[in-house]
Design a protein around this motif. Structure first.
Motif, PDB file in Angstrom:
ATOM      1  N   PRO A 101       0.697  -1.293   0.037  1.00 20.63           N
ATOM      2  CA  PRO A 101       0.007  -0.093   0.022  1.00 20.63           C
ATOM      3  C   PRO A 101       0.978   1.187  -0.092  1.00 20.63           C
ATOM      4  CG  PRO A 101      -0.152  -1.061   2.122  1.00 20.63           C
ATOM      5  CD  PRO A 101       0.567  -1.979   1.157  1.00 20.63           C
ATOM      6  N   VAL A 102       2.420   1.210   0.409  1.00 18.55           N
ATOM      7  CA  VAL A 102       3.096   2.305   0.243  1.00 18.55           C
ATOM      8  C   VAL A 102       2.950   2.803  -1.248  1.00 18.55           C
ATOM      9  CG1 VAL A 102       5.533   3.375   0.308  1.00 18.55           C
ATOM     10  CG2 VAL A 102       4.373   1.735   2.286  1.00 18.55           C
ATOM     11  N   ASN A 103       3.037   2.000  -2.207  1.00 13.07           N
ATOM     12  CA  ASN A 103       3.310   2.370  -3.565  1.00 13.07           C
ATOM     13  C   ASN A 103       1.985   2.310  -4.625  1.00 13.07           C
ATOM     14  OD1 ASN A 103       5.741   3.437  -3.473  1.00 13.07           O
ATOM     15  ND2 ASN A 103       6.619   1.346  -3.944  1.00 13.07           N
ATOM     16  N   CYS A 104       0.806   1.599  -4.084  1.00 14.80           N
ATOM     17  CA  CYS A 104      -0.601   1.390  -4.535  1.00 14.80           C
ATOM     18  C   CYS A 104      -1.254   0.879  -3.551  1.00 14.80           C
ATOM     19  CB  CYS A 104      -0.354   0.682  -5.905  1.00 14.80           C
ATOM     20  SG  CYS A 104      -1.704   0.430  -6.933  1.00 14.80           S
ATOM     21  N   ARG A 105      -2.774   1.614  -3.809  1.00 15.01           N
ATOM     22  CA  ARG A 105      -3.488   1.194  -3.019  1.00 15.01           C
ATOM     23  C   ARG A 105      -4.813   0.841  -4.037  1.00 15.01           C
ATOM     24  NH1 ARG A 105      -0.726   4.410  -0.565  1.00 15.01           N
ATOM     25  NH2 ARG A 105      -1.605   6.393  -1.564  1.00 15.01           N
ATOM     26  N   PRO A 106      -5.116  -0.477  -4.336  1.00  9.91           N
ATOM     27  CA  PRO A 106      -5.851  -0.762  -5.234  1.00  9.91           C
ATOM     28  C   PRO A 106      -7.359  -0.232  -5.091  1.00  9.91           C
ATOM     29  CG  PRO A 106      -4.339  -2.478  -4.934  1.00  9.91           C
ATOM     30  CD  PRO A 106      -4.176  -1.525  -4.068  1.00  9.91           C
ATOM     31  N   ILE A 107      -7.733  -0.454  -3.603  1.00 13.50           N
ATOM     32  CA  ILE A 107      -9.002   0.104  -3.403  1.00 13.50           C
ATOM     33  C   ILE A 107      -9.387   1.584  -4.184  1.00 13.50           C
ATOM     34  CG2 ILE A 107     -10.715   0.767  -1.365  1.00 13.50           C
ATOM     35  CD1 ILE A 107      -9.228  -1.483   0.035  1.00 13.50           C
ATOM     36  N   GLU A 108      -8.579   2.264  -4.044  1.00  8.94           N
ATOM     37  CA  GLU A 108      -8.753   3.873  -4.590  1.00  8.94           C
ATOM     38  C   GLU A 108      -9.009   3.755  -6.047  1.00  8.94           C
ATOM     39  OE1 GLU A 108      -5.263   5.864  -3.481  1.00  8.94           O
ATOM     40  OE2 GLU A 108      -5.478   5.763  -1.386  1.00  8.94           O
ATOM     41  N   TRP A 109      -8.760   2.454  -6.628  1.00  9.85           N
ATOM     42  CA  TRP A 109      -9.137   2.545  -8.135  1.00  9.85           C
ATOM     43  C   TRP A 109     -10.001   1.413  -8.153  1.00  9.85           C
ATOM     44  CZ3 TRP A 109      -6.639   6.036 -10.888  1.00  9.85           C
ATOM     45  CH2 TRP A 109      -5.233   6.498 -10.334  1.00  9.85           C
ATOM     46  N   GLY A 110     -11.104   1.033  -7.586  1.00 10.37           N
ATOM     47  CA  GLY A 110     -12.121   0.294  -7.486  1.00 10.37           C
ATOM     48  C   GLY A 110     -12.055  -1.036  -7.381  1.00 10.37           C
ATOM     49  N   ALA A 111     -11.068  -1.504  -6.567  1.00 10.47           N
ATOM     50  CA  ALA A 111     -10.805  -2.945  -6.177  1.00 10.47           C
ATOM     51  C   ALA A 111     -11.824  -3.015  -4.982  1.00 10.47           C
ATOM     52  CB  ALA A 111      -9.524  -3.262  -5.956  1.00 10.47           C
ATOM     53  N   ASP A 112     -12.479  -4.307  -4.758  1.00  6.83           N
ATOM     54  CA  ASP A 112     -13.065  -4.503  -3.602  1.00  6.83           C
ATOM     55  C   ASP A 112     -12.681  -5.160  -2.700  1.00  6.83           C
ATOM     56  OD1 ASP A 112     -15.731  -3.713  -4.994  1.00  6.83           O
ATOM     57  OD2 ASP A 112     -14.897  -5.036  -6.423  1.00  6.83           O
ATOM     58  N   ILE A 113     -11.716  -6.256  -3.150  1.00  7.26           N
ATOM     59  CA  ILE A 113     -10.934  -7.033  -2.027  1.00  7.26           C
ATOM     60  C   ILE A 113      -9.338  -7.039  -2.498  1.00  7.26           C
ATOM     61  CG2 ILE A 113     -10.678  -9.242  -0.982  1.00  7.26           C
ATOM     62  CD1 ILE A 113     -13.409  -8.157  -0.459  1.00  7.26           C
ATOM     63  N   VAL A 114      -8.523  -6.806  -1.198  1.00  4.66           N
ATOM     64  CA  VAL A 114      -7.182  -6.727  -1.689  1.00  4.66           C
ATOM     65  C   VAL A 114      -6.423  -7.943  -0.808  1.00  4.66           C
ATOM     66  CG1 VAL A 114      -4.999  -5.463  -1.333  1.00  4.66           C
ATOM     67  CG2 VAL A 114      -7.040  -4.450  -2.160  1.00  4.66           C
ATOM     68  N   THR A 115      -5.481  -8.653  -1.395  1.00  4.39           N
ATOM     69  CA  THR A 115      -4.623  -9.554  -0.770  1.00  4.39           C
ATOM     70  C   THR A 115      -3.203  -9.301  -0.615  1.00  4.39           C
ATOM     71  OG1 THR A 115      -4.517 -10.897  -2.777  1.00  4.39           O
ATOM     72  CG2 THR A 115      -6.333 -11.332  -1.379  1.00  4.39           C
ATOM     73  N   HIS A 116      -2.520 -10.013   0.222  1.00  6.07           N
ATOM     74  CA  HIS A 116      -1.124  -9.876   0.206  1.00  6.07           C
ATOM     75  C   HIS A 116      -0.549 -11.350   0.710  1.00  6.07           C
ATOM     76  CE1 HIS A 116      -0.552  -5.613  -0.004  1.00  6.07           C
ATOM     77  NE2 HIS A 116      -1.592  -5.397   0.439  1.00  6.07           N
ATOM     78  N   SER A 117       0.604 -11.396   0.333  1.00  5.91           N
ATOM     79  CA  SER A 117       1.580 -12.318   0.876  1.00  5.91           C
ATOM     80  C   SER A 117       2.509 -11.450   1.729  1.00  5.91           C
ATOM     81  CB  SER A 117       2.545 -13.177  -0.165  1.00  5.91           C
ATOM     82  OG  SER A 117       3.594 -13.725   0.364  1.00  5.91           O
ATOM     83  N   THR A 118       2.067 -11.606   2.950  1.00  4.47           N
ATOM     84  CA  THR A 118       2.855 -10.764   4.103  1.00  4.47           C
ATOM     85  C   THR A 118       4.208 -11.188   4.157  1.00  4.47           C
ATOM     86  OG1 THR A 118       2.442 -11.847   5.798  1.00  4.47           O
ATOM     87  CG2 THR A 118       0.952 -10.090   5.208  1.00  4.47           C
ATOM     88  N   THR A 119       4.516 -12.309   3.530  1.00  3.86           N
ATOM     89  CA  THR A 119       5.920 -12.890   3.383  1.00  3.86           C
ATOM     90  C   THR A 119       6.946 -12.010   2.907  1.00  3.86           C
ATOM     91  OG1 THR A 119       4.745 -15.151   3.326  1.00  3.86           O
ATOM     92  CG2 THR A 119       7.111 -15.016   3.288  1.00  3.86           C
ATOM     93  N   LYS A 120       6.515 -11.187   1.863  1.00  2.00           N
ATOM     94  CA  LYS A 120       7.589 -10.352   0.951  1.00  2.00           C
ATOM     95  C   LYS A 120       7.875  -9.098   1.620  1.00  2.00           C
ATOM     96  CE  LYS A 120       6.840 -13.863  -1.989  1.00  2.00           C
ATOM     97  NZ  LYS A 120       5.783 -14.660  -1.406  1.00  2.00           N
ATOM     98  N   TYR A 121       7.677  -8.044   1.017  1.00  2.00           N
ATOM     99  CA  TYR A 121       7.760  -6.567   1.461  1.00  2.00           C
ATOM    100  C   TYR A 121       7.269  -6.161   3.096  1.00  2.00           C
ATOM    101  CZ  TYR A 121      10.052  -5.483  -3.056  1.00  2.00           C
ATOM    102  OH  TYR A 121      10.854  -5.371  -4.063  1.00  2.00           O
ATOM    103  N   MET A 122       6.268  -6.664   3.121  1.00  2.00           N
ATOM    104  CA  MET A 122       5.424  -6.510   4.483  1.00  2.00           C
ATOM    105  C   MET A 122       6.174  -6.929   5.723  1.00  2.00           C
ATOM    106  SD  MET A 122       1.194  -6.425   4.012  1.00  2.00           S
ATOM    107  CE  MET A 122       0.480  -5.070   3.514  1.00  2.00           C
ATOM    108  N   ASP A 123       6.812  -8.220   5.715  1.00  2.00           N
ATOM    109  CA  ASP A 123       7.721  -8.687   6.393  1.00  2.00           C
ATOM    110  C   ASP A 123       9.139  -8.177   6.255  1.00  2.00           C
ATOM    111  OD1 ASP A 123       9.892 -10.271   7.138  1.00  2.00           O
ATOM    112  OD2 ASP A 123       8.579 -11.768   8.005  1.00  2.00           O
TER     113      ASP A 123
END
Length: 426
Positions: A187-209
């Motif tokens: 969400p630092v570089n893109c927030r899909p909800i602001e562009w119309g997405a309804d559900i957002v998923t993440h592999s938190t294994t990656k950059y979030m961790d």
């Protein structure tokens, strides 16, 4: 108080009271004690909020999920044991045997297999579409039983950029939610909800961790999709759930709470893909610096991509914010601050050149991982796809000389120096 995203990375999800722990507490317990059966019964009936068994919910997990929801601009969220579990839950929460999914063909291989093979075994069909498809082509992919549309903001590892606004428009024209995996940009570089997405998923294994410490996933609901308006299409949300006291999730919890509540009380109950509280705690440590780390990943990715593009030993470079990239204009729209630190490139000389290059690397570790604080590199032909011939690799769009590098947080000049000496070894 309306906080900036930077502040939310540090502060959102948990506010300690007077004399309470400053850091989120790790509630490392499977169960929770109550004085009366009536009190626990109210929790099972979803009449009160609380905790009774960590397989469903845990306070530590919920605090971290609340932070991720705040970062994405969503209304509710949950953690899962992995990013793969997050995508499975997000899709299966609105699908059942006889349903159909429209998905971008340019997605992570594990997710592609989940949708194309495992979901089909469960009676859920899929039509894959090009991320570059026109609205007309996307519309043609929908069927009367389509219940979800899926894509990745930046595909792993193809690095295609999804036109979220176009996909959302088409999904909503067919009364289904758009589910977007936002792992690579965060969400630092893109927030899909602001562009119309309804559900957002993440592999938190990656950059979030961000430190290769814990496998995990997350699901965020924007809280905008009206399930009751399309009750006939989403009976799991809009009609009584006989496995849970006949509750109608969309009626009792509304648009903002129905999706995550159902995924928790039904799917997490039955599949048990919970994230360990200790892992959630470690994930939160990563989230607290996410807004600081992502710009460095982007800076390093851009510098490495530009260096590689200028090399006479490189056939091509794939990085969305290179001006030569076919997704450059989409990247400017959806990723104005950059996308991520992952770069792919093809070496001249194919498999032999790739083997020499990989052996010569000193700073970049050879790993299957990406989105880590430490740079890592992979040649699919000699690792993940080593069972394929050069001809089969080419047919799959993965030439034998293809290299994927995930640029970490090191100094970009050191990364470039390592790549330079490795290229000179060819």
């Amino acid at each position: 108080m309306d906080m900036s995203l930077n502040t939310k990375c540090v502060q959102a999800g948990y506010t300690p009271g007077n004399g309470e722990p400053r850091q989120i507490p790790i509630i490392q317990s499977t169960t929770f004690k109550y004085d009366t059966s009536e009190e626990m019964g109210a929790l099972f009936d979803l009449q009160k909020s609380g905790y009774f068994y960590t397989r469903l919910q845990n306070p530590t997990n919920d605090m971290v999920a609340a932070k991720i929801a705040a970062l994405e601009g969503g209304k509710a969220a949950m953690l899962t044991s992995s990013g793969q579990a997050a995508n499975f839950f997000a899709l299966f929460n609105v699908c059942e045997a006889g349903s159909h999914i429209v998905a971008s063909s340019s997605i992570y291989g594990g997710t592609f297999n989940l949708i194309s093979t495992t979901f089909r075994k469960m009676g859920v069909d899929v039509t894959f579409v090009s991320p570059d498809a026109s609205e007309e082509e996307l519309n043609k992919a929908f069927q009367r039983n389509t219940r979800a549309m899926f894509g990745e903001t930046i595909a792993n590892p193809a690095l295609t950029v999804l036109d979220i606004e176009k996909f959302a428009k088409v999904a909503h024209a067919h009364n289904v939610p758009l589910i977007v995996d936002n792992t690579f940009p965060t969400p630092v570089n893109c927030r899909p909800i602001e562009w119309g997405a309804d559900i957002v998923t993440h592999s938190t294994t990656k950059y979030m961790d961000g430190h290769g410490s814990c496998v995990g996933g997350a699901i965020v609901d924007a809280g905008n999709f009206d399930w009751m308006a399309h009750a006939d299409m989403f009976p799991g949300l809009a009609t009584p759930d006989e496995s849970y006291h006949g509750i109608v999730y969309a009626e009792q919890f509304g648009k903002e709470g129905a999706f995550i509540t159902k995924a928790t009380t039904q799917l997490m109950r039955d599949f048990g893909c919970i994230q360990a509280p200790m892992h959630a705690f470690i994930l939160n440590l990563g989230l607290e610096s996410l807004h600081v780390r992502m710009p460095r990943h982007v800076e390093n990715g851009q510098a490495v991509a530009e260096f590689l593009e200028a090399s006479d030993k490189v056939v091509s470079v794939n990085y969305p914010t290179l001006k030569s990239n076919k997704y450059y204009e989409l990247a400017k729209k959806y990723l104005p601050n950059g996308g991520c630190g992952v770069v792919s490139f093809e070496l001249k000389g194919g498999r032999q050149a790739a083997e020499k290059f990989m052996k010569a690397l000193k700073l970049c570790a050879i790993e299957t991982h990406v989105a880590d604080a430490r740079s890592c590199c992979l040649n699919p032909a000699t690792s993940t796809h080593r069972q394929l011939t050069d001809e089969q690799l080419a047919a799959a769009g993965i030439p034998a000389g293809l290299i994927r590098i995930s640029c970490g947080l090191e100094d970009k000049n050191d990364l470039i120096a390592d790549l330079k000496q490795a290229l000179e070894s060819i």
